[in-house]
Scaffold this active site. Structure first.
Site, short mmCIF file in Angstrom:
data_model
loop_
_atom_site.label_atom_id
_atom_site.label_comp_id
_atom_site.label_asym_id
_atom_site.label_seq_id
_atom_site.Cartn_x
_atom_site.Cartn_y
_atom_site.Cartn_z
CE LYS A 1 -4.00 1.76 2.68
NZ LYS A 1 -4.85 1.45 3.86
CB SER B 1 -8.34 0.24 5.80
OG SER B 1 -9.05 1.45 5.87
CB SER C 1 -8.26 3.26 3.12
OG SER C 1 -7.37 2.57 3.98
#
Lengths: 92, 481, 473
Positions: free
Chosen positions: C74, C173, C149
Site C-alpha cells: 500500500k 481498511s 482504504s
C-alpha cells in the site's frame, strides 16, 4: 456547529477554507457530530481511558546511532539551501 | 519586593537540557553547536511514518532531578502531544507531559525560605530558527528532539532578587547531579517568568504577564525589575494589565508585547498514542535516589556547623560540586584536622587556587594541584614548617610544575632537619626558655605543645621535621616530669 | 499455485524469479490500465531485484519464505528511494528516506515488490474514492468500488496481479476491501506488525496486515512481517514464529459466537443468509455455534469517529510544506503558507476529519469527546472479554453490503462511515480479525465473512479462517 466555530477550528488546524467549504462543512460536520453524540448515552464514570491490554513504555539505551543519509531528508524540502530549511519570514 | 502598596508574585518556568548522548525520542547525537541539519534523522525531522522511542537515560536524568528537588516521582506518568504550528516543530506537536508528569511537588530552600516546585516534566526541544536578513527564516533541526526538563515553580517568589537566587540554587542542584550544564548563554537553561502584582495583603493573584528571552540570571532579574515597574505604573494610573507574553530586550532594557503570540493558545493536549505509559519501579527510583550526591545546601550546612567555616567560605566552596569534592578530599588528607587548619585549607582553595584559576579565565580544575598536595602544603604551614609567605612561593611552583610541596621544599634547600641530636638540642633550648608554657603542658593542656613546636620551627627557620619535633618535645617534657 | 509451491519451484530451479515476474508483468500492466491499482509501479526495480535474487540463488543461497514472490504494498508504507504518496496531493512527490520495518521484512524474505498500491487519501475512506490519483476499481465489476482504504492492495490480489500484498487497517481498511474484492485480508493483533514506516492515520488503531488469495498464503506473509520491533514502542512480540502451522492444524474444537448486533438492521439480506449458512455448515463440521451479544456495537462507529480523527488531526499536522510535501507557490506570509498549502494539498475527506479531530480535542470538548471515546473503548474491551469467556471465535459479516457503485456514497460521509460498522470494533479493542470470502451474491459480487479472535490469538484466528475457507472450496 456554526461558522464562527468552524473558522476557529480551521484556524487551529491551519486549514484555509474556501467559500464553498465554509458553506458545506458546517452541515456535514454537524450531522457527523450529532451521530457521535450518541456516546453520551453511555455511563463511563470511573472507566479507565486506556485499554487493559496496553503495555508499559520500553526504554531505549542512550547509544548514538546516526541516520547519516541527510540528503534523503533535505531532498524532499520545497525550499532548502545553505544547510537550512527555509520558510517565509517569521515575524515575532 | 513591595512598593507603592503592591506585592510582587513571580513564578518561574525553567527549561533545562538534559545531559545525554542521544535525543529524547531518536538516537541522533544530542549535541550543541554542530553544522545545521547534520544531526537529524527521519524521526526528529517528523517524516511521515516515524515513531518515537524514549531515551532511558533522559528519563533517569529527569527522575534524578525530581528527586534532588524533593519531588514525588510518579510511578506512572504519561507523555502527551502538545499541538501548535511552528516551523521549528517538525511534527507541529511537541511530545511533552501534561496530566501525569514524571515529578511533582518539590521545593527549593533559599536560606529559610521555601519555594515550592509544582512539577517537573519531560519533553522534546524544538529546533532553532534564524531570522535572516531577507524575507525568509531558516530552520535547523539539530536541536529538535533533544531532551528537556521543564521545572515549574509555584508563584511564590516575591522579588527579582529572589528569582535570581532560585535560579542559582536550581542550577547548582542540577549541576551537582550531572543532570544539565544549565548554561543560560548556551541555551541549556532557559527561563520564562510569570509576574503579577497584587494589593498588599490581598490573596487573589493579579493579571500576569509572561516574560521571555532572558539569556542570563542578571537578565531575568533586570527584566523582572523593569516589568514590575511597568505594571506598577499601569496599575497606579488606574489601568489594567493585559495577560500577554512579553519579550525582554537586553539592549534596550525593556520588555515588549509579542503580538504574534497573542492568539489564544489551545494546545489540544492528548495522551501520545505512540508511547505507552511510563512506569518507574520503586526499586529504580531507589537506585536513582542513591546516585544523588550530597547536595550543595547540605554541604554548606556541614561546612558551617561541623567545620566552622564562614557562610561565605561555605558558599564559595560549594558553588561547584568539583570544588566542594576537592575540598572534602583535601580535608580528609590533612594530618592535623583542627578547625584552624581546615579554615586555612578553605582559604588556600578559595583565595589562592580559585583566584589563580579565575584570573586565567579557566573553570575549576583539580589537576593543577592535587588534593593530597594541597593538604600537604596546608599541613606544613599549619605545623609551622614553613611560613605563609613561603607557602605562597611554594604554591606558585606547585601550580606551574605540578610538583608536591615536599619536593619544592627539598629543591629550594628548605631541607628539613631530621637529625635527632640537632632537633633534641633545639627542643631543649626552647623548653628551657619557656617555663610557663611547659608548666601549662604539664598541667595537661596539650594544646600549648603547638606553641613550643612553633618556637622550635622558628629557631630552625622552619626546617626541622615537625613530627620529630613533636615527639621529641613530648619525650623531653615527659622525662622532666 | 500458492506461495509455498511457487517458492519451492524457484528453489528447485524449475523457474527463475525473473521468469515468474515476467508471467505477472502483463497482468499487472493490464490491471493497472483497467483498475488503476497502483499509484506507482516499480517494475524496473522489480526486474532488477528478481535478477539479483536469481544470481543469489545461482550462488547457492536460496533462503527466504517469499523468495521471488511478486507482492505489492500500500502506498502508505515507506520503501527507501520510492515515492510514498499516501494517496494525497500533499505527498505527490515525496521520496521515502527510509524503509518501513514490515516492508524490510518482506524484502528480507525474498519478496519482489512490484508497486505501491492505490488507496484512499491517508487511508481515510471505505471505497478507494478519496485517492488523489483517482479511484481503484473492483476486478469483479470495474464500475464498482473495491472497498477501502486499501483499495489497490485488495484489487491487485483479486486480479491475480500479485500473490500477496500489504494493506493497513485502521477501521476495516484491510478486511472490508478484502470482502468486496473476494480475497483473504487479515488485521493482526495491534502491535504484532511494526508500524514503523507506516504513514500514521490513527496511531492507536493502525495495523499493517496481509492480503492473499487464500488463508495459507496470508498466514505465510503474516509470519514474515510479524515480530517485535524496537523502533515501535507499541510493538509486542507475538511469542511464536510460525503462523502457517495453524492453517494445517486439524481437529481443534472451536465454539463460534455470532453476535446478534452484527446480524441486524442495515445488513443486506443476502449477506445475512450467507453468514447464517456459513454458521450452519461449520456446525455440521463439528463446531459449536452460539448466539452471543456485544451490546456496545452500536457505539463503535461513534467512538471511532472521535478517536481516529483526533489522532489523525495531530498526525497530519506535520504536512505543512516546510520539510517536505506540497507548498503553495506564492503565499503572503507564513500563516498563509501553512493554511493554503494544507487547503490545496488535502482532499475534502481528509480536511473533514482534521476538522472533526481538532474540534474533539479543542479546549472544552476534550472530556466530552476524546476522553469519553477512550473510556468507551475500555468498555468495549470488557464486552469482548466477556464474549470470549464464552466462545473461542466470533463470526460475522465483514461489511453490511457487497461492493457498491463508484460515486454512490461519496456525497454522504456518514453512510460511508457506517459501511465499516462490523470491522471498527476490532481496531478500537486491538483484536485480530480476518476476512474470508464466502462465495458471491446474486449479482456475482463477493461476500466476506469476518472472524474475530481474542487479543493475541492470531493463530487461532487463522485456524478458524481455514475452516471457513474449506467450506467454500
Amino acid at each position: 456547529m456554526d461558522i464562527t466555530q468552524i473558522e476557529k477550528i480551521a484556524e487551529l488546524a491551519r486549514l484555509h477554507l474556501t467559500e464553498k467549504e465554509k458553506k458545506e462543512i458546517p452541515e456535514k460536520l454537524t450531522e457527523i457530530l450529532e451521530y457521535i453524540d450518541q456516546l453520551k448515552e453511555l455511563d463511563t464514570s470511573g472507566v479507565p481511558a486506556e485499554l487493559e491490554q496496553s503495555g508499559n513504555l520500553r526504554l531505549a539505551e542512550d547509544i548514538v546511532d546516526e541516520f547519516g543519509k541527510i540528503e534523503a531528508l533535505t531532498g524532499n524540502a520545497p525550499d532548502f539551501g545553505d544547510g537550512f530549511f527555509r520558510v517565509k519570514k517569521i515575524i515575532e | 519586593m513591595n512598593s507603592g502598596g503592591y506585592e510582587t508574585v513571580i513564578g518561574l518556568e525553567v527549561h533545562v537540557h538534559l545531559k545525554t548522548q542521544t535525543k529524547m525520542f531518536c538516537r541522533c547525537r544530542n549535541l550543541f553547536g554542530a553544522q545545521p541539519n547534520t544531526h537529524v534523522c527521519p524521526v526528529c525531522t517528523g517524516q511521515p511514518g516515524v515513531l518515537p522511542v524514549a531515551n532511558g537515560k533522559a528519563i533517569e536524568q529527569a527522575a534524578r532531578a525530581g528527586l534532588a528537588l524533593g519531588c514525588r516521582i510518579n510511578s506512572e506518568s504519561v507523555f502527551a502531544r502538545k499541538q501548535y504550528f511552528y516551523p521549528d516543530l517538525p511534527k507541529n506537536y511537541q511530545i511533552s507531559q501534561y496530566e501525569r508528569p514524571i515529578a511533582e511537588k518539590g521545593h527549593i530552600m533559599l536560606g529559610d525560605r521555601k519555594i515550592n516546585i509544582t512539577r517537573a516534566h519531560l519533553e522534546e526541544d524544538a529546533g532553532k530558527l534564524i531570522h535572516a536578513e531577507s524575507d525568509v527564516s531558516l530552520v535547523d533541526y539539530n536541536r529538535t528532539g533533544t531532551p528537556l526538563l521543564e521545572i515549574v515553580s509555584e508563584p511564590e517568589i516575591d522579588s527579582p532578587q529572589e528569582a535570581a537566587e532560585y535560579l542559582k540554587e536550581l542550577r547548582q542542584v542540577l549541576r551537582y547531579c550531572g543532570i544539565s550544564d544549565c548554561d543560560m548563554e548556551k541555551g541549556s537553561m532557559r527561563c520564562d517568568a510569570n509576574v503579577s502584582l497584587r494589593k498588599k495583603g490581598s490573596k487573589e493573584l493579579g493579571v500576569k504577564t509572561e516574560l521571555k528571552n532572558m539569556n542570563s540570571f542578571k537578565a531575568v532579574e533586570k527584566a523582572l525589575e523593569y516589568e514590575i515597574k511597568r505594571q506598577e505604573k499601569v496599575l497606579g494610573e488606574g489601568g489594567r494589565i493585559t495577560q500577554e507574553t512579553r519579550l525582554w530586550n537586553e539592549d534596550k532594557g525593556t520588555t515588549r508585547s509579542m503580538r504574534s503570540k497573542e492568539e489564544a493558545h489551545d494546545y489540544r493536549y492528548f495522551p501520545e498514542p505512540d508511547l505507552p505509559r511510563l512506569v518507574i519501579e520503586a526499586e529504580k527510583i531507589k537506585s536513582i535516589r542513591d546516585s544523588i550526591p550530597e547536595l550543595p545546601a547540605a554541604r554548606r550546612r556541614r561546612y558551617i556547623v561541623q567545620t566552622g567555616l564562614s557562610e561565605y567560605d561555605a558558599g564559595v566552596l560549594t558553588q561547584e560540586k568539583e570544588i566542594s569534592d576537592y575540598f572534602d578530599a583535601a580535608c580528609g588528607m590533612l594530618g592535623d584536622k583542627s578547625s584552624e587548619n581546615i579554615k586555612k585549607l578553605a582559604n588556600w582553595i578559595t583565595v589562592e587556587l580559585l583566584g589563580k584559576l579565575n584570573a586565567e579565565g579557566s573553570g575549576f580544575r583539580e589537576d593543577v594541584i592535587s588534593p593530597p598536595h594541597m593538604a600537604e602544603l596546608v599541613g606544613y604551614i599549619g605545623a609551622g614548617t614553613i611560613s605563609g609567605k613561603m607557602g605562597k612561593d611554594i604554591f606558585e611552583i606547585m601550580y606551574n610544575k605540578g610538583v608536591s610541596p615536599g619536593e619544592v621544599i627539598r629543591e629550594k634547600g628548605l631541607k628539613q632537619i631530621t637529625d635527632g641530636d640537632q632537633i633534641s638540642a633545639v627542643c631543649r633550648e626552647v623548653i628551657e626558655s619557656s617555663p610557663d608554657i611547659v608548666d601549662k603542658y604539664m598541667q595537661g593542656k596539650d594544646g600549648v605543645l603547638g606553641v613550643l613546636v612553633g618556637n622550635v620551627m622558628k629557631k630552625t627557620r622552619g626546617q626541622a621535621n615537625p613530627a620529630m619535633v613533636n615527639a621529641k618535645l613530648r619525650e623531653l617534657m615527659g622525662r622532666r616530669q | 499455485m500458492n506461495i509455498k509451491d511457487t517458492v519451492s519451484k524457484i528453489k528447485s530451479g524449475k523457474q527463475s524469479c525473473r521468469e515468474l515476474l515476467d508471467e505477472y508483468i502483463p497482468v499487472i500492466l493490464d490491471g493497472q490500465e483497467k483498475l488503476n491499482t497502483y499509484i506507482t509501479l516499480l517494475l524496473d526495480s522489480a526486474k532488477e531485484r528478481a535478477e539479483s535474487l536469481d544470481a543469489r540463488i545461482a550462488a547457492g543461497d536460496s533462503s527466504g519464505d517469499l523468495l521471488g514472490i511478486p507482492v505489492a504494498i500500500k502506498d502508505n508504507m515507506m520503501l527507501s528511494g520510492t515515492r510514498t504518496t499516501c494517496g494525497s496531493k500533499i505527498l505527490e512527490n515525496y521520496i521515502s528516506p527510509y524503509t518501513a520495518t514490515a516492508v524490510g521484512k518482506l524484502i528480507d524474505a525474498g519478496a519482489v515488490i512490484v508497486g505501491k498500491t492505490n488507496m484512499d487519501e491517508f487511508a481515510m475512506g471505505s471505497s478507494g474514492e478519496t485517492s488523489f490519483f483517482g479511484p481503484a476499481r473492483n476486478p469483479n465489476d470495474p464500475d464498482r468500488i473495491p472497498g477501502g482504504s486499501s483499495s489497490g492492495s485488495a484489487a491487485c490480489v483479486a486480479d491475480s496481479q500479485v500473490m500477496g500484498s500489504l494493506g493497513s487497517d485502521t477501521g476495516g481498511s484491510i478486511r472490508q476491501p478484502a470482502a468486496m474484492c473476494g480475497v483473504v485480508g487479515m488485521k493482526p493483533t495491534y502491535g504484532y506488525v511494526s508500524r514503523y514506516g507506516l504513514v500514521a492515520f490513527a496511531s492507536s488503531l493502525d495495523q499493517i496486515g496481509p492480503f492473499a488469495s487464500n488463508v495459507e498464503d496470508a498466514a505465510r506473509i503474516f509470519t514474515v512481517i510479524a515480530g517485535f520491533d524496537e523502533k515501535d514502542s507499541t510493538s509486542i512480540a507475538p511469542g511464536e514464529s510460525d503462523f502457517v502451522r495453524w492453517v494445517h492444524e486439524k481437529g481443534m474444537k472451536l465454539k463460534i459466537g455470532i453476535p446478534r448486533e452484527y446480524m441486524g438492521g442495515g445488513l443486506s439480506g443476502e449477506i445475512h443468509n450467507r453468514i447464517a449458512d456459513t454458521a450452519r455448515r461449520l456446525e455440521r463440521s463439528g463446531f459449536e455455534i452460539k448466539d452471543i451479544s456485544l451490546p456496545l456495537t452500536k457505539y463503535a462507529v461513534a467512538a471511532y469517529y472521535i478517536v481516529a480523527p483526533a489522532e489523525a488531526s495531530a498526525n497530519l499536522a506535520r504536512y505543512d510544506g516546510v520539510k517536505y510535501g506540497y507548498r503553495t507557490p506564492s503565499p503572503d506570509d507564513l500563516l498563509e503558507e501553512y493554511k493554503v498549502s494544507r487547503q490545496e494539498g488535502f482532499g475534502d475527506e481528509v480536511k473533514r476529519r482534521i476538522m472533526i479531530g481538532t474540534y474533539a480535542l479543542s479546549s472544552g470538548y476534550y472530556d466530552a469527546y476524546y476522553l469519553k471515546a477512550q473510556r468507551v473503548r475500555r468498555l468495549m474491551e470488557r464486552d469482548f472479554q466477556e464474549a470470549f469467556g464464552d466462545v473461542d471465535i466470533i463470526l460475522s459479516p465483514t461489511s453490511p453490503t457487497t461492493a457498491f457503485k463508484l460515486g454512490e456514497k461519496t456525497q454522504d460521509p456518514l453512510q460511508m462511515y457506517l459501511s465499516d460498522i462490523y470491522t471498527i470494533s476490532c481496531n478500537l479493542v486491538g483484536l485480530p480479525g480476518i476476512n474470508v470470502p464466502v462465495g458471491k451474491d446474486s449479482a456475482g459480487l463477493p461476500i466476506g465473512a469476518q472472524l474475530i479472535a481474542p487479543w493475541r490469538c492470531d493463530g487461532k484466528l487463522l485456524y478458524a479462517a481455514r475452516q471457513v475457507e474449506k467450506i467454500y472450496e
